[in-house]
Design a protein around this motif. Structure first.
Motif, mmCIF file in Angstrom:
data_model
loop_
_atom_site.group_PDB
_atom_site.id
_atom_site.type_symbol
_atom_site.label_atom_id
_atom_site.label_comp_id
_atom_site.label_asym_id
_atom_site.label_seq_id
_atom_site.Cartn_x
_atom_site.Cartn_y
_atom_site.Cartn_z
ATOM 1 N N VAL A 32 -65.400 -0.950 53.459
ATOM 2 C CA VAL A 32 -65.165 -1.398 52.092
ATOM 3 C C VAL A 32 -63.823 -0.842 51.639
ATOM 4 O O VAL A 32 -63.630 0.379 51.612
ATOM 5 N N GLN A 33 -62.902 -1.724 51.339
ATOM 6 C CA GLN A 33 -61.583 -1.336 50.836
ATOM 7 C C GLN A 33 -61.570 -1.518 49.324
ATOM 8 O O GLN A 33 -61.892 -2.593 48.815
ATOM 9 N N PHE A 34 -61.194 -0.457 48.609
ATOM 10 C CA PHE A 34 -61.211 -0.468 47.143
ATOM 11 C C PHE A 34 -59.791 -0.589 46.571
ATOM 12 O O PHE A 34 -58.846 0.009 47.102
ATOM 13 N N TYR A 109 -64.654 -5.620 53.587
ATOM 14 C CA TYR A 109 -65.065 -6.162 52.301
ATOM 15 C C TYR A 109 -64.142 -5.571 51.238
ATOM 16 O O TYR A 109 -64.006 -4.349 51.133
ATOM 17 N N LEU A 110 -63.523 -6.425 50.449
ATOM 18 C CA LEU A 110 -62.515 -5.981 49.481
ATOM 19 C C LEU A 110 -63.114 -5.955 48.081
ATOM 20 O O LEU A 110 -63.677 -6.951 47.614
ATOM 21 N N PHE A 111 -62.987 -4.799 47.423
ATOM 22 C CA PHE A 111 -63.470 -4.626 46.054
ATOM 23 C C PHE A 111 -62.287 -4.271 45.152
ATOM 24 O O PHE A 111 -61.575 -3.304 45.417
ATOM 25 N N GLY A 112 -62.103 -5.036 44.085
ATOM 26 C CA GLY A 112 -61.047 -4.739 43.126
ATOM 27 C C GLY A 112 -61.597 -4.651 41.721
ATOM 28 O O GLY A 112 -62.406 -5.489 41.298
ATOM 29 N N HIS A 113 -61.175 -3.639 40.977
ATOM 30 C CA HIS A 113 -61.627 -3.461 39.598
ATOM 31 C C HIS A 113 -60.453 -3.592 38.631
ATOM 32 O O HIS A 113 -59.410 -2.956 38.807
ATOM 33 N N SER A 114 -60.611 -4.416 37.590
ATOM 34 C CA SER A 114 -59.648 -4.537 36.496
ATOM 35 C C SER A 114 -58.278 -4.971 37.022
ATOM 36 O O SER A 114 -58.152 -6.071 37.565
ATOM 37 N N GLY A 116 -57.045 -3.902 39.610
ATOM 38 C CA GLY A 116 -57.353 -4.081 41.028
ATOM 39 C C GLY A 116 -57.971 -5.438 41.307
ATOM 40 O O GLY A 116 -57.796 -5.986 42.393
ATOM 41 N N ALA A 117 -58.702 -6.000 40.326
ATOM 42 C CA ALA A 117 -59.243 -7.351 40.482
ATOM 43 C C ALA A 117 -58.124 -8.386 40.438
ATOM 44 O O ALA A 117 -58.153 -9.385 41.163
ATOM 45 N N LEU A 118 -57.128 -8.167 39.585
ATOM 46 C CA LEU A 118 -55.955 -9.048 39.571
ATOM 47 C C LEU A 118 -55.239 -9.007 40.916
ATOM 48 O O LEU A 118 -54.837 -10.048 41.455
ATOM 49 N N SER A 137 -64.415 -6.937 39.926
ATOM 50 C CA SER A 137 -65.116 -6.293 38.814
ATOM 51 C C SER A 137 -64.206 -6.195 37.596
ATOM 52 O O SER A 137 -63.056 -5.756 37.701
ATOM 53 N N GLY A 138 -64.717 -6.601 36.432
ATOM 54 C CA GLY A 138 -63.926 -6.498 35.206
ATOM 55 C C GLY A 138 -62.637 -7.287 35.278
ATOM 56 O O GLY A 138 -61.594 -6.833 34.781
ATOM 57 N N MET A 139 -62.700 -8.484 35.862
ATOM 58 C CA MET A 139 -61.505 -9.322 36.026
ATOM 59 C C MET A 139 -60.915 -9.689 34.663
ATOM 60 O O MET A 139 -61.589 -10.285 33.826
ATOM 61 N N PRO A 140 -59.651 -9.320 34.410
ATOM 62 C CA PRO A 140 -59.034 -9.693 33.134
ATOM 63 C C PRO A 140 -59.017 -11.203 32.937
ATOM 64 O O PRO A 140 -58.786 -11.970 33.866
#
Length: 303
Positions: A32-34, A109-114, A116-118, A137-140
């Motif tokens: 899992v890549q964050f 598996y790629l996880f991006g937050h905020s 990071g989601a962009l 997660s929390g995609m603007p």
């Protein structure tokens, strides 16, 4: 489990990116890549990473340029050493390339937050064949004023310089989020969990104001993420999961959040799902019911 910290040299400009890797005790099932969010750092994801390590996954995260230990000087917090919005994306892809060379054959598996989601959606736009699943997660939300914001920042850069920290741009971007939760602590929009908010506010590596250069990169990431041109589209069956707290001001509205998912459907991605959590705000991985969120991500990965 084993924690390793090391440097990765960005191929863009030689910047040292600080990387954290947590190894499971068992034979790894995958990786899992964050991709962390704006004005925070990789260490805030250790608890989540350890959860996945306990469940058999190698977890890897790096401080984005201008964040944490991926800076040349403390004064460079929120400065990206780039004005194209591309280097931060290339860094994320290079970390994936490093992972593949180090652990050939393991699914990523790629996880991006905020923010990071962009970055994650820009990653999808360019490299959708590099990972097995994507979690945002929390995609603007797709702010219609994004292009105008880029223009304003460009003008201010010419007057104040790219290192200037503008209260105006700060207030226009994230400065209004607390207004939805009157009477609570500063940065309460992040979480309904006051302990999390207090830890964030006490961390010198969190909550710093971006430079004008940082905001230009942020707005370019948003503009490119929601542009319907220049998508490579080699893996339209990639499973994509959107996650958000129902009281998250970053997604704008529930309808905007759903429109973000429909946008990917319009681009051609066939497997786009979303789950919204009641009584949660922006940082769903730091809320009181974070275990539910982590289990949902694990179930999505292993399904």
């Amino acid at each position: 489990m084993q924690h390793d910290q090391y440097k990765y040299i960005s191929r863009c400009d030689g910047l040292e990116l600080d990387v954290l890797e947590i190894q499971p005790l068992s034979q790894p099932k995958g990786i899992v890549q964050f991709l962390h969010g704006m004005a925070e750092n990789k260490e805030r994801y250790i608890e989540t990473m350890e959860f996945f390590a306990r469940n058999g996954y190698i977890t890897i995260i790096h401080d984005h340029r201008g964040h944490g230990k991926s800076i040349r000087d403390l004064a460079d917090q929120g400065y990206f050493y780039d004005d194209t919005g591309k280097f931060i994306l290339y860094d994320a892809h290079d970390i994936t390339r490093m992972i593949k060379a180090k652990y050939p054959g393991l699914a990523i598996y790629l996880f991006g937050h905020s923010m990071g989601a962009l970055i994650g959606q820009n990653y999808l736009k360019n490299y959708d064949n590099e990972v097995q699943k994507l979690i945002l997660s929390g995609m603007p939300g797709n702010n219609p004023l994004c292009s105008a914001a880029i223009g304003l920042v460009t003008i201010l850069e010419k007057i104040k310089g790219s290192y200037h920290r503008s209260k105006l741009i700060q207030n226009l971007s994230v400065g209004t989020y607390d207004k939805k939760f009157k009477g609570e602590n500063k940065n309460c929009w992040l979480s309904a969990n006051p302990e999390n908010v207090n830890l964030y506010n006490a961390d010198i590596n969190c909550g710093f104001n971006f430079t004008l250069n940082g905001f230009k990169n942020l707005f370019l990431l948003m503009k490119n993420a929601y542009s319907d041109t220049d998508w490579v589209k080699t893996n339209l069956n990639l499973p994509i999961l959107y996650l958000a707290g129902e009281n998250d001001p970053v997604i704008m509205t529930k309808e905007d959040w759903r429109r973000a998912q429909l946008f990917l459907n319009k681009i051609g991605y066939t497997y786009v799902k979303g789950k919204m959590y009641h009584h949660m705000r922006h940082e769903i991985l730091h809320e009181a019911r974070k275990d539910v969120v982590m289990q949902d991500i694990l179930s999505f990965i292993e399904k």
